[in-house]
Design an enzyme around this catalytic site. Sequence first.
Site, short mmCIF file in Angstrom:
data_model
loop_
_atom_site.label_atom_id
_atom_site.label_comp_id
_atom_site.label_asym_id
_atom_site.label_seq_id
_atom_site.Cartn_x
_atom_site.Cartn_y
_atom_site.Cartn_z
N LYS A 74 1.00 -1.31 0.09
CA LYS A 74 0.15 -0.16 0.24
C LYS A 74 1.00 1.41 -0.08
O LYS A 74 1.81 1.33 0.70
CB LYS A 74 -1.04 0.02 1.25
CG LYS A 74 -2.15 -1.01 1.20
CD LYS A 74 -3.09 -0.95 2.15
CE LYS A 74 -3.65 0.19 2.25
NZ LYS A 74 -4.88 0.29 1.00
N ALA A 98 4.27 2.40 1.64
CA ALA A 98 5.46 2.80 0.96
C ALA A 98 6.17 4.16 0.99
O ALA A 98 7.34 4.40 0.96
CB ALA A 98 5.15 2.50 -0.65
N GLU A 114 6.45 -10.35 3.85
CA GLU A 114 7.94 -9.83 3.95
C GLU A 114 7.90 -8.48 4.22
O GLU A 114 7.38 -7.63 2.99
CB GLU A 114 9.00 -10.32 3.22
CG GLU A 114 10.27 -10.26 3.62
CD GLU A 114 11.02 -8.71 3.05
OE1 GLU A 114 11.60 -8.31 3.65
OE2 GLU A 114 10.39 -8.39 2.23
N TYR A 116 -0.56 -25.30 -8.60
CA TYR A 116 0.16 -25.40 -7.17
C TYR A 116 -0.05 -26.80 -6.39
O TYR A 116 0.67 -27.44 -5.79
CB TYR A 116 -0.03 -24.26 -6.37
CG TYR A 116 1.18 -24.11 -5.19
CD1 TYR A 116 2.36 -23.58 -5.41
CD2 TYR A 116 0.69 -24.53 -3.92
CE1 TYR A 116 3.36 -23.35 -4.57
CE2 TYR A 116 1.83 -24.32 -3.01
CZ TYR A 116 3.09 -23.92 -3.26
OH TYR A 116 3.98 -23.77 -2.36
N GLN A 173 -0.75 -23.06 4.28
CA GLN A 173 -0.04 -22.69 5.31
C GLN A 173 -0.84 -21.57 6.25
O GLN A 173 -1.64 -21.23 5.81
CB GLN A 173 1.01 -21.86 4.88
CG GLN A 173 0.89 -20.49 4.15
CD GLN A 173 2.15 -19.98 3.67
OE1 GLN A 173 3.29 -20.42 3.63
NE2 GLN A 173 1.92 -18.75 3.25
#
Length: 184
Positions: A107, A111, A133, A166, A176
């Site tokens: 966003k 930034a 991350e 995937y 996950q």
Amino acid sequence: MPIMPDTWIREMATTKGMIEPFTEAQKREGVISYGLSSYGYDARVADEFKIFTNVDNAIVDPKQFDATSFVDRKTDVCIIPANSFALARTVEYFRIPRDVLVICLGKSTYARCGLIVNVTPLEPEWEGHVTLEISNTTPLPAKVYANEGLCQFLFLKGEGTCEVSYADRAGKYMRQRGVTLPRL
């Protein structure tokens, strides 16, 4: 590969569980915005963080990642040290359709403060919480607010259905939950 609009995102989230929990309209008052936008979905960062620390003078090695390089925090406000990073996860759980690839962008609110969000594409038929991350590129500590918007997901529909998804590959990050460290 067209980008999918709010009507499609809403339908897939409400009928197929593509995004759970799903926020119908963008929430903005007093928070960093999140929820459905015109051509994307602004996801929230959960209150679980792994903050990178280098107390042992470790070498970062993706093949032999040392989990002790992180300090775990469950908090409403995460302070990321200067020139460091943290791992977090989305509040939302995603289920990606077989004919869709999803990309993520940070966003602009963050930034413009020197915080960069990196996420690899969400591949067809991947599902789970997205590990985020968050890099602090500034020489000062920076705040990240849990349960508020951090990044926007854009849904790109393929011209056809992929041959191998995937899920077909039994990808190592399938389903996950929580913040997930690198796996080999």
